[in-house]
Design a protein around this motif. Structure first.
Motif, PDB file in Angstrom:
ATOM      1  N   LEU A 154       0.831  -1.212   0.000  1.00  0.00           N
ATOM      2  CA  LEU A 154       0.000   0.000   0.000  1.00  0.00           C
ATOM      3  C   LEU A 154       0.860   1.255   0.000  1.00  0.00           C
ATOM      4  N   TRP A 155       1.955   1.223   0.761  1.00  0.00           N
ATOM      5  CA  TRP A 155       2.846   2.381   0.827  1.00  0.00           C
ATOM      6  C   TRP A 155       3.469   2.663  -0.538  1.00  0.00           C
ATOM      7  N   LEU A 156       3.958   1.599  -1.204  1.00  0.00           N
ATOM      8  CA  LEU A 156       4.560   1.781  -2.523  1.00  0.00           C
ATOM      9  C   LEU A 156       3.541   2.260  -3.556  1.00  0.00           C
ATOM     10  N   PHE A 157       2.357   1.642  -3.558  1.00  0.00           N
ATOM     11  CA  PHE A 157       1.344   2.013  -4.538  1.00  0.00           C
ATOM     12  C   PHE A 157       0.876   3.452  -4.352  1.00  0.00           C
ATOM     13  N   VAL A 202      -7.246  10.452  -1.297  1.00  0.00           N
ATOM     14  CA  VAL A 202      -7.201   9.115  -0.701  1.00  0.00           C
ATOM     15  C   VAL A 202      -5.790   8.545  -0.797  1.00  0.00           C
ATOM     16  N   PHE A 203      -5.140   8.725  -1.960  1.00  0.00           N
ATOM     17  CA  PHE A 203      -3.774   8.227  -2.101  1.00  0.00           C
ATOM     18  C   PHE A 203      -2.820   8.922  -1.142  1.00  0.00           C
ATOM     19  N   GLY A 204      -2.965  10.222  -0.993  1.00  0.00           N
ATOM     20  CA  GLY A 204      -2.129  10.963  -0.053  1.00  0.00           C
ATOM     21  C   GLY A 204      -2.363  10.523   1.377  1.00  0.00           C
ATOM     22  N   LEU A 205      -3.615  10.292   1.742  1.00  0.00           N
ATOM     23  CA  LEU A 205      -3.947   9.833   3.085  1.00  0.00           C
ATOM     24  C   LEU A 205      -3.400   8.437   3.348  1.00  0.00           C
ATOM     25  N   ILE A 206      -3.555   7.537   2.378  1.00  0.00           N
ATOM     26  CA  ILE A 206      -3.017   6.185   2.527  1.00  0.00           C
ATOM     27  C   ILE A 206      -1.501   6.231   2.648  1.00  0.00           C
ATOM     28  N   PHE A 207      -0.855   7.088   1.854  1.00  0.00           N
ATOM     29  CA  PHE A 207       0.596   7.196   1.914  1.00  0.00           C
ATOM     30  C   PHE A 207       1.047   7.707   3.280  1.00  0.00           C
ATOM     31  N   ALA A 208       0.372   8.699   3.823  1.00  0.00           N
ATOM     32  CA  ALA A 208       0.748   9.240   5.131  1.00  0.00           C
ATOM     33  C   ALA A 208       0.536   8.212   6.246  1.00  0.00           C
ATOM     34  N   ILE A 209      -0.595   7.527   6.221  1.00  0.00           N
ATOM     35  CA  ILE A 209      -0.899   6.538   7.267  1.00  0.00           C
ATOM     36  C   ILE A 209       0.071   5.366   7.210  1.00  0.00           C
ATOM     37  N   THR A 210       0.309   4.833   6.015  1.00  0.00           N
ATOM     38  CA  THR A 210       1.222   3.688   5.912  1.00  0.00           C
ATOM     39  C   THR A 210       2.656   4.087   6.232  1.00  0.00           C
ATOM     40  N   SER A 211       3.046   5.314   5.914  1.00  0.00           N
ATOM     41  CA  SER A 211       4.390   5.779   6.289  1.00  0.00           C
ATOM     42  C   SER A 211       4.530   5.812   7.804  1.00  0.00           C
ATOM     43  N   CYS A 212       3.512   6.303   8.482  1.00  0.00           N
ATOM     44  CA  CYS A 212       3.547   6.328   9.945  1.00  0.00           C
ATOM     45  C   CYS A 212       3.580   4.921  10.525  1.00  0.00           C
ATOM     46  N   LEU A 213       2.769   4.022   9.997  1.00  0.00           N
ATOM     47  CA  LEU A 213       2.757   2.649  10.501  1.00  0.00           C
ATOM     48  C   LEU A 213       4.086   1.935  10.264  1.00  0.00           C
ATOM     49  N   ILE A 214       4.664   2.122   9.098  1.00  0.00           N
ATOM     50  CA  ILE A 214       5.959   1.493   8.808  1.00  0.00           C
ATOM     51  C   ILE A 214       7.027   2.056   9.724  1.00  0.00           C
ATOM     52  N   THR A 215       6.999   3.359   9.978  1.00  0.00           N
ATOM     53  CA  THR A 215       7.966   3.974  10.890  1.00  0.00           C
ATOM     54  C   THR A 215       7.822   3.421  12.295  1.00  0.00           C
ATOM     55  N   VAL A 216       6.594   3.278  12.770  1.00  0.00           N
ATOM     56  CA  VAL A 216       6.366   2.739  14.114  1.00  0.00           C
ATOM     57  C   VAL A 216       6.815   1.281  14.191  1.00  0.00           C
TER      58      VAL A 216
END
Length: 134
Positions: A22-25, A52-66
């Motif tokens: 999801l982060w890559l897409f 939606v793409f920007g929101l998914i990118f921000a959320i998945t970036s935060c989750l991957i960082t955590v």
């Protein structure tokens, strides 16, 4: 949104694969050049769903960082535990009284480092309560 959770459960995609995908897409959809998106015929879809793409990118970036920080914390704590285990064990042995130390030494001298003890004795119960398992 219920269809999305049903789709994920039907495909049985693990989180370790789904989250980076999801982060890559979403990152590709938000950061790719318009010329490339026109060639892929995705520019119109990107403009409709850009938020939606920007929101998914921000959320998945935060989750991957955590997840990454949690992984690093676990590795560091395991390494520190392994490095200090012998020192802490020796310190705990030196802080024992003579009777507890004699029980530990008696067990150490038995073949196979095991012997028979009466678990009803208070000294044995004290060793068990301090989590110095026999």
């Amino acid at each position: 949104m219920e269809w999305f959770s049903k789709l994920i459960s039907a495909l049985k995609i693990p989180l370790q694969i789904l989250l980076p995908a999801l982060w890559l897409f979403s990152g590709v959809m938000t950061l790719l050049n318009e010329d490339v998106l026109i060639r892929l015929s995705l520019l119109e879809w990107k403009t409709q769903n850009g938020f939606v793409f920007g929101l998914i990118f921000a959320i998945t970036s935060c989750l991957i960082t955590v997840y990454f920080l949690y992984f690093i914390k676990e590795k560091l704590s395991n390494s520190i535990f392994k490095l200090t285990l012998k020192r802490k064990t020796i310190k705990r042995i030196f802080e024992m009284n003579d009777s507890e130390l004699s029980i530990i030494l008696m067990l150490y001298n038995f073949p196979g480092y095991s012997g028979t003890l009466d678990y009803n004795e208070p000294i044995i119960q004290g060793l068990i309560s301090t989590e110095f398992y026999l």
